[in-house]
Write a protein that holds these residues in place. Structure first.
Motif, PDB file in Angstrom:
ATOM      1  N   MET A   1       0.853  -1.195   0.000  1.00  0.00           N
ATOM      2  CA  MET A   1       0.000   0.000   0.000  1.00  0.00           C
ATOM      3  C   MET A   1       0.892   1.250   0.000  1.00  0.00           C
ATOM      4  O   MET A   1       1.691   1.437   0.915  1.00  0.00           O
ATOM      5  N   ASN A   2       0.795   2.021  -1.070  1.00  0.00           N
ATOM      6  CA  ASN A   2       1.697   3.168  -1.177  1.00  0.00           C
ATOM      7  C   ASN A   2       0.960   4.450  -0.763  1.00  0.00           C
ATOM      8  O   ASN A   2       0.578   5.259  -1.582  1.00  0.00           O
ATOM      9  N   ILE A   3       0.782   4.617   0.506  1.00  0.00           N
ATOM     10  CA  ILE A   3       0.090   5.812   0.990  1.00  0.00           C
ATOM     11  C   ILE A   3       1.042   6.512   1.952  1.00  0.00           C
ATOM     12  O   ILE A   3       1.611   5.864   2.824  1.00  0.00           O
ATOM     13  N   LEU A  61      -7.952  19.594   4.197  1.00  0.00           N
ATOM     14  CA  LEU A  61      -7.657  18.236   3.705  1.00  0.00           C
ATOM     15  C   LEU A  61      -7.753  18.196   2.185  1.00  0.00           C
ATOM     16  O   LEU A  61      -6.936  17.556   1.515  1.00  0.00           O
ATOM     17  N   ALA A  62      -8.750  18.877   1.630  1.00  0.00           N
ATOM     18  CA  ALA A  62      -8.912  18.889   0.168  1.00  0.00           C
ATOM     19  C   ALA A  62      -7.721  19.589  -0.494  1.00  0.00           C
ATOM     20  O   ALA A  62      -7.275  19.198  -1.577  1.00  0.00           O
ATOM     21  N   ARG A  63      -7.197  20.605   0.193  1.00  0.00           N
ATOM     22  CA  ARG A  63      -6.047  21.333  -0.358  1.00  0.00           C
ATOM     23  C   ARG A  63      -4.781  20.464  -0.311  1.00  0.00           C
ATOM     24  O   ARG A  63      -4.056  20.355  -1.280  1.00  0.00           O
ATOM     25  N   GLN A  64      -4.580  19.796   0.845  1.00  0.00           N
ATOM     26  CA  GLN A  64      -3.334  19.029   1.005  1.00  0.00           C
ATOM     27  C   GLN A  64      -3.390  17.634   0.396  1.00  0.00           C
ATOM     28  O   GLN A  64      -2.374  17.082   0.008  1.00  0.00           O
ATOM     29  N   HIS A  65      -4.584  17.038   0.382  1.00  0.00           N
ATOM     30  CA  HIS A  65      -4.731  15.659  -0.125  1.00  0.00           C
ATOM     31  C   HIS A  65      -5.958  15.564  -1.032  1.00  0.00           C
ATOM     32  O   HIS A  65      -6.948  14.908  -0.692  1.00  0.00           O
ATOM     33  N   PRO A  66      -5.907  16.229  -2.188  1.00  0.00           N
ATOM     34  CA  PRO A  66      -7.090  16.280  -3.066  1.00  0.00           C
ATOM     35  C   PRO A  66      -7.521  14.902  -3.563  1.00  0.00           C
ATOM     36  O   PRO A  66      -8.662  14.726  -3.982  1.00  0.00           O
ATOM     37  N   GLU A  67      -6.612  13.933  -3.491  1.00  0.00           N
ATOM     38  CA  GLU A  67      -6.931  12.586  -3.985  1.00  0.00           C
ATOM     39  C   GLU A  67      -7.795  11.801  -2.990  1.00  0.00           C
ATOM     40  O   GLU A  67      -8.309  10.733  -3.316  1.00  0.00           O
ATOM     41  N   ASP A  68      -7.976  12.318  -1.764  1.00  0.00           N
ATOM     42  CA  ASP A  68      -8.705  11.572  -0.733  1.00  0.00           C
ATOM     43  C   ASP A  68     -10.187  11.949  -0.683  1.00  0.00           C
ATOM     44  O   ASP A  68     -10.557  13.079  -0.984  1.00  0.00           O
ATOM     45  N   GLY A  69     -11.016  11.005  -0.250  1.00  0.00           N
ATOM     46  CA  GLY A  69     -12.428  11.268  -0.002  1.00  0.00           C
ATOM     47  C   GLY A  69     -12.643  11.865   1.385  1.00  0.00           C
ATOM     48  O   GLY A  69     -11.694  12.000   2.182  1.00  0.00           O
ATOM     49  N   GLN A  82      -8.680   6.201  -2.896  1.00  0.00           N
ATOM     50  CA  GLN A  82      -8.411   4.991  -2.124  1.00  0.00           C
ATOM     51  C   GLN A  82      -8.831   5.123  -0.659  1.00  0.00           C
ATOM     52  O   GLN A  82      -9.348   4.201  -0.059  1.00  0.00           O
ATOM     53  N   GLY A  83      -8.611   6.316  -0.116  1.00  0.00           N
ATOM     54  CA  GLY A  83      -8.881   6.501   1.306  1.00  0.00           C
ATOM     55  C   GLY A  83      -9.891   7.598   1.558  1.00  0.00           C
ATOM     56  O   GLY A  83     -10.171   8.413   0.670  1.00  0.00           O
ATOM     57  N   CYS A 104     -14.282  17.016  21.955  1.00  0.00           N
ATOM     58  CA  CYS A 104     -13.001  16.874  21.242  1.00  0.00           C
ATOM     59  C   CYS A 104     -13.198  16.952  19.732  1.00  0.00           C
ATOM     60  O   CYS A 104     -14.328  16.922  19.236  1.00  0.00           O
ATOM     61  N   VAL A 105     -12.084  17.020  19.036  1.00  0.00           N
ATOM     62  CA  VAL A 105     -12.048  16.938  17.569  1.00  0.00           C
ATOM     63  C   VAL A 105     -11.546  15.538  17.223  1.00  0.00           C
ATOM     64  O   VAL A 105     -10.581  15.065  17.828  1.00  0.00           O
ATOM     65  N   SER A 106     -12.194  14.876  16.270  1.00  0.00           N
ATOM     66  CA  SER A 106     -11.791  13.506  15.922  1.00  0.00           C
ATOM     67  C   SER A 106     -11.572  13.399  14.408  1.00  0.00           C
ATOM     68  O   SER A 106     -12.457  13.736  13.621  1.00  0.00           O
ATOM     69  N   ILE A 107     -10.381  12.940  14.018  1.00  0.00           N
ATOM     70  CA  ILE A 107     -10.022  12.827  12.592  1.00  0.00           C
ATOM     71  C   ILE A 107      -9.379  11.463  12.350  1.00  0.00           C
ATOM     72  O   ILE A 107      -8.408  11.102  13.029  1.00  0.00           O
ATOM     73  N   ALA A 108      -9.932  10.704  11.410  1.00  0.00           N
ATOM     74  CA  ALA A 108      -9.338   9.398  11.062  1.00  0.00           C
ATOM     75  C   ALA A 108      -9.140   9.322   9.556  1.00  0.00           C
ATOM     76  O   ALA A 108      -9.864   9.960   8.786  1.00  0.00           O
ATOM     77  N   TYR A 109      -8.182   8.514   9.150  1.00  0.00           N
ATOM     78  CA  TYR A 109      -8.000   8.213   7.730  1.00  0.00           C
ATOM     79  C   TYR A 109      -8.276   6.724   7.560  1.00  0.00           C
ATOM     80  O   TYR A 109      -7.657   5.886   8.238  1.00  0.00           O
ATOM     81  N   VAL A 110      -9.244   6.411   6.698  1.00  0.00           N
ATOM     82  CA  VAL A 110      -9.788   5.055   6.626  1.00  0.00           C
ATOM     83  C   VAL A 110      -9.640   4.515   5.199  1.00  0.00           C
ATOM     84  O   VAL A 110      -9.950   5.214   4.231  1.00  0.00           O
ATOM     85  N   VAL A 111      -9.177   3.274   5.089  1.00  0.00           N
ATOM     86  CA  VAL A 111      -9.089   2.598   3.783  1.00  0.00           C
ATOM     87  C   VAL A 111      -9.827   1.267   3.894  1.00  0.00           C
ATOM     88  O   VAL A 111      -9.576   0.497   4.836  1.00  0.00           O
ATOM     89  N   ASP A 112     -10.728   1.011   2.981  1.00  0.00           N
ATOM     90  CA  ASP A 112     -11.527  -0.227   2.994  1.00  0.00           C
ATOM     91  C   ASP A 112     -12.189  -0.469   4.356  1.00  0.00           C
ATOM     92  O   ASP A 112     -12.175  -1.591   4.871  1.00  0.00           O
ATOM     93  N   GLY A 113     -12.690   0.574   4.959  1.00  0.00           N
ATOM     94  CA  GLY A 113     -13.412   0.444   6.224  1.00  0.00           C
ATOM     95  C   GLY A 113     -12.528   0.333   7.454  1.00  0.00           C
ATOM     96  O   GLY A 113     -13.029   0.278   8.582  1.00  0.00           O
ATOM     97  N   GLU A 114     -11.201   0.303   7.269  1.00  0.00           N
ATOM     98  CA  GLU A 114     -10.287   0.157   8.415  1.00  0.00           C
ATOM     99  C   GLU A 114      -9.533   1.461   8.655  1.00  0.00           C
ATOM    100  O   GLU A 114      -8.874   1.980   7.733  1.00  0.00           O
ATOM    101  N   PRO A 115      -9.568   1.996   9.876  1.00  0.00           N
ATOM    102  CA  PRO A 115      -8.789   3.208  10.145  1.00  0.00           C
ATOM    103  C   PRO A 115      -7.292   2.900  10.167  1.00  0.00           C
ATOM    104  O   PRO A 115      -6.858   1.960  10.838  1.00  0.00           O
TER     105      PRO A 115
END
Ligand code: IPD
Ligand code: CA
Length: 252
Positions: A1-3, A61-69, A82-83, A104-115
């Protein structure tokens, strides 16, 4: 996985702090009774502070990682790539709106349902919980080492409840805990509840229905602290049980 996960973790940590500071800054308007608050459902509120804070996170996030959802509690989803970033700008909104400090503030990066990484920032106490898959969990710069404990040392569990689930199940859970000599708390933030499990301040967390944005960051932080997490999918969300393994037969 090349992330580039380390880059994304750095982004998430910085953004969580910025978002926490922004949300805190709205408290002055809250005190002046000058904040727009909308009631979405029973005990379910959203304010200008939630919306603006999510917008800050989403835009950056859109500015820094436009490829992410993106999937957020307040602004919805845009799923591509992908993520996906799964974000709750203020978890514990009821507490926030009544000027309690437990949110709190909560931020996760998830791929295929897994954080793969998660960050939870508690601005009231300046505590940043974070985890990256395979790299452990941290509270600020300190590694969290879970004490697995044993059945005799399970003393206190954090519970979540919302009108989306059966009251009887929740009451029965409390009954079962008391029968085992275990006390409980309900503090009104699933994300912070999970972070505190990872930090050993609670032995477990359970909620019968919860949305992805409330828990994804907490799930990886608890796992990386070496503890047990069980997610069961439910329509539109999950049931979650987490904590020291000795709780598994008790939290049903
Ligand atoms: C809520 C909190 C609460 C949990 C609810 C969530 P919100 O999120 O996490 O602890 O019991 O299920 O909806 O509305 O404060 O963002
Ligand atoms: Ca939430």
């Amino acid at each position: 996985m090349n992330i580039a996960l380390h880059d994304r973790l750095a982004t998430a940590k910085k953004l969580a702090r910025d978002a926490g500071a922004l949300a805190l800054s709205y408290q002055e308007r809250l005190r002046r009774n000058d904040l727009v608050i909308i009631e979405k459902g029973v005990q379910d509120f959203v304010s200008e502070a939630d919306q603006t804070t999510e917008r800050l996170i989403r835009d950056e996030l859109a500015r820094q990682h436009p490829e992410d959802g993106f999937l957020g509690e307040e602004t919805g989803s845009c799923l591509h790539g992908q993520g996906v970033w799964v974000v709750d700008p203020i978890d514990g909104t009821n507490n926030y709106l009544r000027q309690h400090r437990h949110w709190c503030v909560s931020i996760a990066y998830v791929v295929d349902g897994e954080p793969l990484l998660g960050v939870i920032y508690d601005p009231s106490n300046d505590e940043l919980f974070s985890a990256l898959i395979g790299q452990g969990a941290y509270l600020n710069d300190c590694r969290l080492h879970a004490d697995h404990g044993n059945a005799d040392r399970v003393r206190i569990v954090n519970l979540g409840y919302s009108a989306k689930t059966e009251l009887q199940h929740y009451l029965r859970t409390i009954e079962r805990l008391f029968e085992q000599g275990i006390d409980h708390r309900r503090h009104g933030s699933a994300a912070l509840g999970l972070a505190h499990v990872a930090a050993g301040r609670f032995d477990g967390y359970m909620e019968a229905f919860i949305n992805a944005w409330d828990i994804m960051a907490g799930v990886i932080i608890v796992r990386e602290a070496g503890l047990w997490v069980e997610l069961q999918t439910r329509p539109g969300g999950y049931a979650i049980r987490a904590g020291v393994p000795a709780l598994a037969p008790i939290l049903v």
